[in-house]
Design a protein around this motif. Sequence first.
Motif, short mmCIF file in Angstrom:
data_model
loop_
_atom_site.label_atom_id
_atom_site.label_comp_id
_atom_site.label_asym_id
_atom_site.label_seq_id
_atom_site.Cartn_x
_atom_site.Cartn_y
_atom_site.Cartn_z
N PHE A 18 0.42 -1.62 -3.10
CA PHE A 18 0.30 -0.73 -4.60
C PHE A 18 1.22 -0.64 -5.18
O PHE A 18 1.66 -0.62 -5.63
CB PHE A 18 0.35 0.61 -3.39
N GLY A 19 3.43 -0.36 -3.89
CA GLY A 19 3.96 -0.40 -4.29
C GLY A 19 4.50 -1.05 -5.40
O GLY A 19 5.71 -0.74 -5.78
N TRP A 20 4.22 -2.72 -4.96
CA TRP A 20 4.84 -3.85 -5.64
C TRP A 20 4.07 -4.50 -7.01
O TRP A 20 4.20 -5.24 -7.70
CB TRP A 20 4.93 -5.04 -4.57
N CYS A 21 2.83 -4.07 -6.83
CA CYS A 21 1.73 -4.33 -7.75
C CYS A 21 1.81 -4.40 -9.39
O CYS A 21 2.65 -3.28 -9.82
CB CYS A 21 0.42 -3.58 -7.80
N GLN A 22 1.85 -5.39 -10.33
CA GLN A 22 2.19 -5.41 -11.83
C GLN A 22 1.56 -5.24 -12.60
O GLN A 22 1.36 -5.19 -13.50
CB GLN A 22 2.93 -7.08 -11.96
N SER A 46 10.65 -1.03 -9.43
CA SER A 46 12.39 -0.72 -9.09
C SER A 46 12.64 -0.83 -7.30
O SER A 46 11.60 -0.55 -6.69
CB SER A 46 12.30 0.49 -9.45
N ASP A 47 13.91 -0.44 -7.09
CA ASP A 47 13.95 -0.18 -5.48
C ASP A 47 13.85 1.60 -5.39
O ASP A 47 13.97 1.93 -4.79
CB ASP A 47 15.17 -0.66 -5.61
N ASP A 48 14.07 2.34 -6.73
CA ASP A 48 13.60 3.29 -6.15
C ASP A 48 12.36 4.40 -6.15
O ASP A 48 11.45 3.44 -6.46
CB ASP A 48 13.95 3.99 -7.27
N GLU A 49 11.63 4.06 -4.70
CA GLU A 49 10.97 4.53 -3.46
C GLU A 49 9.89 5.49 -4.77
O GLU A 49 8.47 5.56 -5.31
CB GLU A 49 10.52 5.33 -2.84
N GLU A 50 10.45 6.59 -5.15
CA GLU A 50 9.82 8.13 -6.01
C GLU A 50 9.38 6.76 -7.74
O GLU A 50 7.86 7.27 -7.78
CB GLU A 50 10.65 9.17 -6.80
N GLY A 51 10.00 6.79 -7.74
CA GLY A 51 9.70 6.27 -9.09
C GLY A 51 8.78 5.17 -9.27
O GLY A 51 7.73 4.60 -9.84
N LYS A 52 9.22 4.13 -8.30
CA LYS A 52 8.29 2.87 -8.23
C LYS A 52 6.16 3.53 -7.37
O LYS A 52 5.49 3.25 -8.75
CB LYS A 52 7.96 2.27 -6.29
#
Length: 143
Positions: A18-22, A46-52
């Motif tokens: 989920f977090g890395w899906c494009q 991004s590396d920002d967890e919340e933004g991701k």
Amino acid sequence: MLKIAFATSDGTAVDQHFGWCQRFDVYEVGPTGSRLLERRLLDAASDDEEGKIESRLAAVLDCVILNISDIGGTAAARVVKAKIHPVKVAKGTSVEDLLARYISTLAGTPPPWLRKVMRARDPQPVEQSWTRSVAAVLKGDAA
């Protein structure tokens, strides 16, 4: 009809975290079939967890089910809070096979978790006040 999202790199298999899906492919699914509504493409995470998490969640906010190969605890909690049911499947699971199972399930008797998901997205009827209903009946005005 339900909107169901699939985290996929190529449209054929659920193979993305989920977090890395494009890419999320979103289908409309019902008891008689399915159709691809759109492919939602996202920028690299991004590396920002919340933004991701926010960017991925925004991409599937109108869906009731989200199929992913993996999801972190914080992201899963945010997905559930948004009234989206995350379904973790084995990496490489065929989108076509999953669609067939959803169609079959919706055509039969959906399990309790799926009925709950479906009810969560249906507008709830406004409950009538019991006192008002009784008063209306006593006056002869059936509400």
